[in-house]
Scaffold this motif. Structure first.
Motif, PDB file in Angstrom:
ATOM      1  N   LEU A 204       0.834  -1.193   0.000  1.00  0.00           N
ATOM      2  CA  LEU A 204       0.000   0.000   0.000  1.00  0.00           C
ATOM      3  C   LEU A 204       0.876   1.253   0.000  1.00  0.00           C
ATOM      4  O   LEU A 204       1.896   1.316   0.695  1.00  0.00           O
ATOM      5  CB  LEU A 204      -0.913   0.016   1.224  1.00  0.00           C
ATOM      6  N   ALA A 205       0.462   2.241  -0.760  1.00  0.00           N
ATOM      7  CA  ALA A 205       1.244   3.474  -0.867  1.00  0.00           C
ATOM      8  C   ALA A 205       1.425   4.138   0.495  1.00  0.00           C
ATOM      9  O   ALA A 205       2.498   4.677   0.791  1.00  0.00           O
ATOM     10  CB  ALA A 205       0.553   4.436  -1.835  1.00  0.00           C
ATOM     11  N   LYS A 206       0.413   4.086   1.349  1.00  0.00           N
ATOM     12  CA  LYS A 206       0.505   4.705   2.672  1.00  0.00           C
ATOM     13  C   LYS A 206       1.557   4.001   3.520  1.00  0.00           C
ATOM     14  O   LYS A 206       2.357   4.651   4.212  1.00  0.00           O
ATOM     15  CB  LYS A 206      -0.854   4.641   3.373  1.00  0.00           C
ATOM     16  N   ASN A 207       1.562   2.683   3.490  1.00  0.00           N
ATOM     17  CA  ASN A 207       2.565   1.927   4.255  1.00  0.00           C
ATOM     18  C   ASN A 207       3.971   2.201   3.723  1.00  0.00           C
ATOM     19  O   ASN A 207       4.934   2.292   4.495  1.00  0.00           O
ATOM     20  CB  ASN A 207       2.269   0.430   4.168  1.00  0.00           C
ATOM     21  N   GLU A 209       5.062   4.933   2.262  1.00  0.00           N
ATOM     22  CA  GLU A 209       5.495   6.270   2.672  1.00  0.00           C
ATOM     23  C   GLU A 209       5.903   6.276   4.140  1.00  0.00           C
ATOM     24  O   GLU A 209       6.896   6.909   4.523  1.00  0.00           O
ATOM     25  CB  GLU A 209       4.359   7.274   2.437  1.00  0.00           C
ATOM     26  N   HIS A 210       5.151   5.559   4.972  1.00  0.00           N
ATOM     27  CA  HIS A 210       5.501   5.462   6.390  1.00  0.00           C
ATOM     28  C   HIS A 210       6.861   4.801   6.554  1.00  0.00           C
ATOM     29  O   HIS A 210       7.687   5.227   7.381  1.00  0.00           O
ATOM     30  CB  HIS A 210       4.419   4.664   7.128  1.00  0.00           C
ATOM     31  N   SER A 211       7.109   3.772   5.781  1.00  0.00           N
ATOM     32  CA  SER A 211       8.384   3.065   5.840  1.00  0.00           C
ATOM     33  C   SER A 211       9.533   3.980   5.427  1.00  0.00           C
ATOM     34  O   SER A 211      10.621   3.956   6.023  1.00  0.00           O
ATOM     35  CB  SER A 211       8.338   1.836   4.938  1.00  0.00           C
ATOM     36  N   ARG A 212       9.313   4.794   4.419  1.00  0.00           N
ATOM     37  CA  ARG A 212      10.344   5.723   3.964  1.00  0.00           C
ATOM     38  C   ARG A 212      10.725   6.719   5.058  1.00  0.00           C
ATOM     39  O   ARG A 212      11.903   7.032   5.257  1.00  0.00           O
ATOM     40  CB  ARG A 212       9.864   6.454   2.718  1.00  0.00           C
TER      41      ARG A 212
END
Length: 250
Positions: A204-207, A209-212
Motif C-alpha cells: 500500500l502506498a501509505k505503508n 510512505e511510512h516506511s520511507r
C-alpha cells in the motif's frame, strides 16, 4: 529493466552482494552454492532479467570450482530460476518470478509456523536493532556514509513493484557496514524468510510512505552517532512489519 545489464543488481548493491556471494562453508559445496545463488535471486541481489557476475569471478567469490558452480547453475536452470545464454552478451540470467499465493494460503502458512513465526520476529528485531546500534556507536567513515545514503535514496525512489528488493538492500547494507559477516549472513537468511511472507501481501502506498519516513529516521540516528535513537527508530520500523503480518492472520 534491461536484460543486457550484466549483474547490475550485484554491482549496484555491492555490500549486499558480498553478504550473499561469500565463500561457502565446509560440507556439501554443491548444495551450499545452490543456496547462495537462490538467496541472491530471492533477495533481489540479482533481479529478474539481470545477469549473474561472470562465472570465473563468481566461482572465486564463492570459493568453489567452476565445475561445482556450473552444476549449481544447471540445477537452477532445470528448476526455472535462471537461463543461460551464449554469445557476446551471454551469461546466466534470472528468470524467476516470485509466486503470489492467495490470502488464505498465506494465512495457513503463517498459522502453521506457530512458534517459528514468533521466533522469526524476535530474531529479526535483535539482528536489525543490534546492527543499527552498533553502527551508530562506531560511527561511519565517509565511504560508508555515502553507501548508506545511496541505499536510502534507492529505497526512497523505488516503485511499488521494486520496493521490497530495495528495502532489503537498505537493511542488509546496515548490517554489512558493521563489518560482521556472521551478522549479515544471519540477517540475509532471515530477510529471505520474511520476504516470502510479505511478497504475498499488497504493498500500500501509505505503508510505503511510512516506511520511507522510518528509514530516514534510522539513517539520521546512525549519522548522528546516537545509538538510542537508532534503537528506537529500528524498533518502531520492525514492529510495524510484525504488526502488519499479525493483522494478516486476523
Amino acid at each position: 529493466m534491461s536484460e543486457g545489464r550484466a549483474g547490475s543488481g550485484a554491482e549496484s548493491d555491492e555490500p549486499v552482494a558480498d553478504a550473499v556471494f561469500r565463500p561457502v562453508r565446509a560440507g556439501n559445496a554443491f548444495e551450499e552454492t545452490v543456496e547462495r545463488l537462490l538467496a541472491a535471486i530471492k533477495l533481489g541481489v540479482v533481479a529478474r532479467g539481470e545477469r549473474f557476475p561472470a562465472e570465473r569471478d563468481l566461482a572465486v567469490r564463492l570459493g568453489v570450482s567452476r565445475i561445482t558452480l556450473r552444476e549449481a547453475i544447471r540445477a537452477l536452470q532445470e528448476s526455472g530460476y535462471v537461463e543461460s545464454r551464449r554469445g557476446r552478451f551471454g551469461g546466466t540470467f534470472v528468470t524467476y518470478i516470485p509466486p503470489r499465493p492467495s490470502r488464505d494460503e498465506v494465512r495457513r502458512q503463517l498459522r502453521a509456523m506457530g512458534g517459528e513465526l514468533e521466533d522469526l520476529f524476535t530474531f529479526r528485531q535483535v539482528l536489525e536493532v543490534g546492527a543499527a546500534v552498533r553502527l551508530a556507536a562506531a560511527g561511519l567513515t565517509p565511504g560508508q556514509e555515502q553507501t548508506l545514503l545511496a541505499r536510502l535514496a534507492e529505497a526512497d525512489d523505488a516503485t511499488i513493484d521494486d520496493y521490497r528488493r530495495r528495502d532489503t538492500a537498505f537493511h542488509l547494507t546496515i548490517a554489512e557496514l558493521t563489518g560482521s559477516a556472521s551478522l549479515t549472513a544471519a540477517l540475509a537468511e532471515t530477510r529471505m524468510k520474511l520476504n516470502e511472507l510479505l511478497d504475498a501481501m499488497p504493498m500500500l502506498a501509505k505503508n510505503l510512505e511510512h516506511s520511507r519516513v522510518q528509514h530516514i529516521a534510522i539513517v539520521d540516528a546512525i549519522r548522528d552517532r546516537d545509538p538510542e535513537a537508532a534503537r528506537t527508530a529500528v524498533t518502531e520500523h520492525v514492529d510495524g512489519t510484525t504488526a502488519l503480518l499479525r493483522a494478516f492472520l486476523g
